[in-house]
Design an enzyme around this catalytic site. Structure first.
Site, PDB file in Angstrom:
ATOM      1  N   TYR A   1      -0.115  -8.453  91.460  1.00 44.95           N
ATOM      2  CA  TYR A   1      -0.528  -7.615  90.333  1.00 44.95           C
ATOM      3  C   TYR A   1      -0.096  -8.305  89.041  1.00 44.95           C
ATOM      4  O   TYR A   1       0.655  -9.277  89.070  1.00 44.95           O
ATOM      5  CB  TYR A   1       0.077  -6.210  90.489  1.00 44.95           C
ATOM      6  CG  TYR A   1      -0.666  -5.408  91.534  1.00 44.95           C
ATOM      7  CD1 TYR A   1      -0.667  -5.814  92.876  1.00 44.95           C
ATOM      8  CD2 TYR A   1      -1.418  -4.293  91.184  1.00 44.95           C
ATOM      9  CE1 TYR A   1      -1.383  -5.116  93.830  1.00 44.95           C
ATOM     10  CE2 TYR A   1      -2.141  -3.586  92.143  1.00 44.95           C
ATOM     11  CZ  TYR A   1      -2.122  -4.007  93.460  1.00 44.95           C
ATOM     12  OH  TYR A   1      -2.850  -3.326  94.402  1.00 44.95           O
TER      13      TYR A   1
HETATM   14  P1  NDP Z   1      -2.531 -19.498  83.533  1.00 43.72           P
HETATM   15  O1  NDP Z   1      -3.889 -19.197  83.037  1.00 43.72           O
HETATM   16  O2  NDP Z   1      -1.361 -19.332  82.633  1.00 43.72           O
HETATM   17  O3  NDP Z   1      -2.498 -21.032  84.055  1.00 43.72           O
HETATM   18  C1  NDP Z   1      -3.619 -21.606  84.666  1.00 43.72           C
HETATM   19  C2  NDP Z   1      -3.320 -23.041  85.055  1.00 43.72           C
HETATM   20  O4  NDP Z   1      -4.482 -23.569  85.710  1.00 43.72           O
HETATM   21  C3  NDP Z   1      -3.018 -23.984  83.893  1.00 43.72           C
HETATM   22  O5  NDP Z   1      -2.044 -24.916  84.284  1.00 43.72           O
HETATM   23  C4  NDP Z   1      -4.344 -24.705  83.669  1.00 43.72           C
HETATM   24  O6  NDP Z   1      -4.189 -26.015  83.135  1.00 43.72           O
HETATM   25  C5  NDP Z   1      -4.844 -24.811  85.107  1.00 43.72           C
HETATM   26  N1  NDP Z   1      -6.293 -24.980  85.180  1.00 43.72           N
HETATM   27  C6  NDP Z   1      -7.247 -24.246  84.564  1.00 43.72           C
HETATM   28  N2  NDP Z   1      -8.469 -24.737  84.853  1.00 43.72           N
HETATM   29  C7  NDP Z   1      -8.280 -25.790  85.666  1.00 43.72           C
HETATM   30  C8  NDP Z   1      -9.144 -26.745  86.278  1.00 43.72           C
HETATM   31  N3  NDP Z   1     -10.441 -26.728  86.087  1.00 43.72           N
HETATM   32  N4  NDP Z   1      -8.606 -27.706  87.068  1.00 43.72           N
HETATM   33  C9  NDP Z   1      -7.291 -27.787  87.221  1.00 43.72           C
HETATM   34  N5  NDP Z   1      -6.408 -26.931  86.652  1.00 43.72           N
HETATM   35  C10 NDP Z   1      -6.909 -25.954  85.887  1.00 43.72           C
HETATM   36  O7  NDP Z   1      -2.325 -18.642  84.869  1.00 43.72           O
HETATM   37  P2  NDP Z   1      -0.999 -17.873  85.404  1.00 43.72           P
HETATM   38  O8  NDP Z   1       0.124 -18.815  85.425  1.00 43.72           O
HETATM   39  O9  NDP Z   1      -0.878 -16.575  84.728  1.00 43.72           O
HETATM   40  O10 NDP Z   1      -1.461 -17.534  86.898  1.00 43.72           O
HETATM   41  C11 NDP Z   1      -1.305 -18.468  87.947  1.00 43.72           C
HETATM   42  C12 NDP Z   1      -2.278 -18.125  89.056  1.00 43.72           C
HETATM   43  O11 NDP Z   1      -2.023 -16.812  89.543  1.00 43.72           O
HETATM   44  C13 NDP Z   1      -3.755 -18.147  88.657  1.00 43.72           C
HETATM   45  O12 NDP Z   1      -4.470 -18.627  89.774  1.00 43.72           O
HETATM   46  C14 NDP Z   1      -4.092 -16.685  88.430  1.00 43.72           C
HETATM   47  O13 NDP Z   1      -5.467 -16.452  88.673  1.00 43.72           O
HETATM   48  C15 NDP Z   1      -3.216 -16.029  89.484  1.00 43.72           C
HETATM   49  N6  NDP Z   1      -2.784 -14.682  89.181  1.00 43.72           N
HETATM   50  C16 NDP Z   1      -2.112 -14.426  88.012  1.00 43.72           C
HETATM   51  C17 NDP Z   1      -1.622 -13.162  87.755  1.00 43.72           C
HETATM   52  C18 NDP Z   1      -0.894 -12.848  86.489  1.00 43.72           C
HETATM   53  O14 NDP Z   1      -0.737 -11.660  86.189  1.00 43.72           O
HETATM   54  N7  NDP Z   1      -0.406 -13.839  85.750  1.00 43.72           N
HETATM   55  C19 NDP Z   1      -1.816 -12.065  88.741  1.00 43.72           C
HETATM   56  C20 NDP Z   1      -2.532 -12.462  89.925  1.00 43.72           C
HETATM   57  C21 NDP Z   1      -2.981 -13.723  90.137  1.00 43.72           C
HETATM   58  P3  NDP Z   1      -4.237 -26.272  81.534  1.00 43.72           P
HETATM   59  O15 NDP Z   1      -2.949 -25.713  80.984  1.00 43.72           O
HETATM   60  O16 NDP Z   1      -4.323 -27.744  81.394  1.00 43.72           O
HETATM   61  O17 NDP Z   1      -5.458 -25.553  81.038  1.00 43.72           O
HETATM   62  P1  GDR Z   2      -6.294  -8.726  83.587  1.00 40.51           P
HETATM   63  O1  GDR Z   2      -5.390  -8.979  82.283  1.00 40.51           O
HETATM   64  O2  GDR Z   2      -7.725  -8.701  83.286  1.00 40.51           O
HETATM   65  O3  GDR Z   2      -5.711  -7.547  84.286  1.00 40.51           O
HETATM   66  O4  GDR Z   2      -6.039 -10.051  84.436  1.00 40.51           O
HETATM   67  P2  GDR Z   2      -5.695  -8.792  80.733  1.00 40.51           P
HETATM   68  O5  GDR Z   2      -4.377  -8.790  80.063  1.00 40.51           O
HETATM   69  O6  GDR Z   2      -6.719  -9.752  80.246  1.00 40.51           O
HETATM   70  O7  GDR Z   2      -6.361  -7.322  80.661  1.00 40.51           O
HETATM   71  C1  GDR Z   2      -5.657  -6.169  81.093  1.00 40.51           C
HETATM   72  C2  GDR Z   2      -6.420  -4.929  80.667  1.00 40.51           C
HETATM   73  O8  GDR Z   2      -6.328  -4.790  79.251  1.00 40.51           O
HETATM   74  C3  GDR Z   2      -7.608  -4.378  78.747  1.00 40.51           C
HETATM   75  N1  GDR Z   2      -7.710  -4.765  77.328  1.00 40.51           N
HETATM   76  C4  GDR Z   2      -7.665  -6.023  76.869  1.00 40.51           C
HETATM   77  N2  GDR Z   2      -7.535  -7.201  77.515  1.00 40.51           N
HETATM   78  C5  GDR Z   2      -7.509  -8.329  76.763  1.00 40.51           C
HETATM   79  N3  GDR Z   2      -7.323  -9.490  77.380  1.00 40.51           N
HETATM   80  N4  GDR Z   2      -7.642  -8.304  75.402  1.00 40.51           N
HETATM   81  C6  GDR Z   2      -7.789  -7.132  74.709  1.00 40.51           C
HETATM   82  O9  GDR Z   2      -7.908  -7.129  73.493  1.00 40.51           O
HETATM   83  C7  GDR Z   2      -7.801  -5.940  75.483  1.00 40.51           C
HETATM   84  N5  GDR Z   2      -7.912  -4.624  75.157  1.00 40.51           N
HETATM   85  C8  GDR Z   2      -7.845  -3.929  76.286  1.00 40.51           C
HETATM   86  C9  GDR Z   2      -8.602  -5.089  79.649  1.00 40.51           C
HETATM   87  O10 GDR Z   2      -9.867  -4.452  79.593  1.00 40.51           O
HETATM   88  C10 GDR Z   2      -7.910  -4.950  80.999  1.00 40.51           C
HETATM   89  O11 GDR Z   2      -8.251  -3.737  81.587  1.00 40.51           O
HETATM   90  C11 GDR Z   2      -4.734 -10.590  84.604  1.00 40.51           C
HETATM   91  C12 GDR Z   2      -4.895 -12.115  84.771  1.00 40.51           C
HETATM   92  O12 GDR Z   2      -3.625 -12.707  84.770  1.00 40.51           O
HETATM   93  C13 GDR Z   2      -5.607 -12.425  86.075  1.00 40.51           C
HETATM   94  O13 GDR Z   2      -5.605 -13.836  86.281  1.00 40.51           O
HETATM   95  C14 GDR Z   2      -4.862 -11.723  87.219  1.00 40.51           C
HETATM   96  O14 GDR Z   2      -5.507 -11.963  88.446  1.00 40.51           O
HETATM   97  C15 GDR Z   2      -4.788 -10.219  86.966  1.00 40.51           C
HETATM   98  O15 GDR Z   2      -4.105 -10.010  85.733  1.00 40.51           O
HETATM   99  C16 GDR Z   2      -4.025  -9.481  88.061  1.00 40.51           C
END
Ligand code: NDP
Ligand code: GDR
EC number: 4.2.1.47
Length: 344
Positions: free
Chosen positions: A179
């Site tokens: 999450y």
């Molecule tokens: P971030 O968006 O902060 O980081 C993404 C990373 O992926 C960066 O290092 C980025 O590199 C790299 N990346 C993006 N595009 C490519 C590509 N085309 N090829 C290779 N590398 C790439 O993500 P988080 O650290 O928040 O999340 C980590 C993982 O966990 C992700 O897979 C996300 O979907 C998943 N996740 C995250 C959650 C969250 O709440 N944070 C919850 C559930 C799942 P660069 O910096 O160079 O762009």
């Molecule tokens: P989410 O995170 O989509 O849950 O994905 P995000 O923070 O983008 O949105 C959370 C909720 O907030 C509402 N929202 C807004 N969101 C953004 N980004 N900007 C705004 O201005 C805004 N206003 C309201 C959105 O509609 C949404 O409901 C994150 C990512 O880290 C994913 O990669 C990961 O898989 C999920 O969490 C779990």
């Protein structure tokens, strides 16, 4: 000495996971997408830590490059964190999102299989977004998937691919169904960071107002530091499995704004309804938050809150950092950054 390969090492989770792995004596190989990320990422680590850190650009869309990095690093553990992780963006870039998140996962698992790395363990960064318009609340590992964005569909593909490699080739591969988790290092386009950063900038007089989308959206928010520990724990078990990682508490965007404002000693009241709703700073009487319809998504997840009992029972994992402490930490970090910018 253990070697780990962390894809997407420059992201939020990559930073926290690297700190954890280095503290446990691992040599860490990391991949990023853009060269600028290498410079930024390395700045966060000391020279001594950098000795055990090897970071390079590898796109998950390039299978030969993926194969090479897996071969060269000979990892005991792979953490596949790389992704196009912004749900909103996935609606405009569905094909790219699928290529990186879905096929990228497949490319890594194929590399492991073709290279015969039978003892390498694999963690896949799965997401609660797969539950989408959830069919039950709270969600567990047994809850059916009902994804409602190209991002969520790509993560569902990755989930089943991991399971398929586990069943077909006995690969030690685990899905974390994580999450939302946040921290001071969260990307600025995600809602929590946008809120803490904007409120700080408004209080400092750098910004007057910011826009949000759906204020009624609700999420189960935890701290990234706790969540990367769960990732590591999954790969230390005897049997590979899938785990929901969550706090079990759900809050709205409005509640997040309220809590973040309180840390700054600000009080916000909401006036109006729907697209006309506004957040008013009671001290100045000014409107500091407005609603932008363009920030709404074509489709939105509902009722997302996780039940991580399995992780608690099997992994002994439990979230340690509270929602309030996490926001406090995010605000303190943003205040420090805003002060540094003003001093320059
Ligand atoms: P971030 O968006 O902060 O980081 C993404 C990373 O992926 C960066 O290092 C980025 O590199 C790299 N990346 C993006 N595009 C490519 C590509 N085309 N090829 C290779 N590398 C790439 O993500 P988080 O650290 O928040 O999340 C980590 C993982 O966990 C992700 O897979 C996300 O979907 C998943 N996740 C995250 C959650 C969250 O709440 N944070 C919850 C559930 C799942 P660069 O910096 O160079 O762009
Ligand atoms: P989410 O995170 O989509 O849950 O994905 P995000 O923070 O983008 O949105 C959370 C909720 O907030 C509402 N929202 C807004 N969101 C953004 N980004 N900007 C705004 O201005 C805004 N206003 C309201 C959105 O509609 C949404 O409901 C994150 C990512 O880290 C994913 O990669 C990961 O898989 C999920 O969490 C779990």
């Amino acid at each position: 000495m253990k070697r780990a390969l962390v894809t997407g090492i420059s992201g939020q989770d990559g930073h926290y996971l690297t700190r954890l792995l280095l503290s446990k004596g691992y040599t860490v190989f990391g991949t990023v997408q853009s060269p600028a990320s290498i410079v930024r990422f390395k700045r966060a680590f000391s020279e001594e830590q950098a000795q055990s850190l090897h970071v390079e650009c590898v796109s998950l869309s390039d299978s030969s490059n993926v194969m090479r990095i897996v071969k060269d690093s000979e990892p005991h553990e792979i953490y596949n964190l790389a992704a196009q992780s912004f749900v909103s963006l996935s609606f405009n870039n569905p094909e790219y999102t699928a290529d990186i998140n879905a096929l990228g996962t497949l490319r890594l698992l194929e590399a492991m299989r073709i290279l015969g790395l039978k003892d390498t363990r694999f963690y896949q960064a799965g997401s609660s977004e797969v539950f989408g318009k959830a069919t039950e609340t709270p969600q567990t590992e047994a809850t059916p998937f009902n994804p409602c964005s190209p991002y969520a569909v790509s993560k569902q593909f990755a989930f089943w691919t991991v399971k398929n490699y586990r069943d077909s080739y006995q690969t030690f591969a685990c899905n974390g169904i994580l999450y939302n988790h946040e921290s001071p290092l969260r990307g600025e386009h995600f809602v929590t960071k946008k809120i803490t950063r904007s409120l700080v900038r408004i209080q400092q007089g750098i910004e007057q107002q910011f826009m949000l989308g759906n204020l009624d959206a609700r999420r189960d928010w935890g701290h990234a530091q706790d969540y990367v520990y769960a990732q590591w724990l999954m790969l230390q078990q005897d049997i590979p499995d899938d785990f929901v990682i969550a706090t079990g508490k759900q809050r709205s965007i409005r509640e997040f704004v309220f809590a973040a404002a309180a840390v700054l000693g600000m009080d916000i009241v909401w006036e109006g309804h729907g697209m006309d709703e506004k957040g008013i700073d009671t001290r100045s009487g000014k409107c500091i938050i407005a609603v932008d319809p363009q920030l709404f998504r074509p489709s939105e997840v509902t009722g997302i809150v996780g039940d991580s009992r399995k992780a608690r029972d099997v992994l002994g994992w439990t979230p340690r950092i509270s929602f309030e402490d996490m926001i406090q930490e995010m605000i303190e970090f943003d205040l420090e950054n805003a002060n540094m910018c003003q001093e320059r």
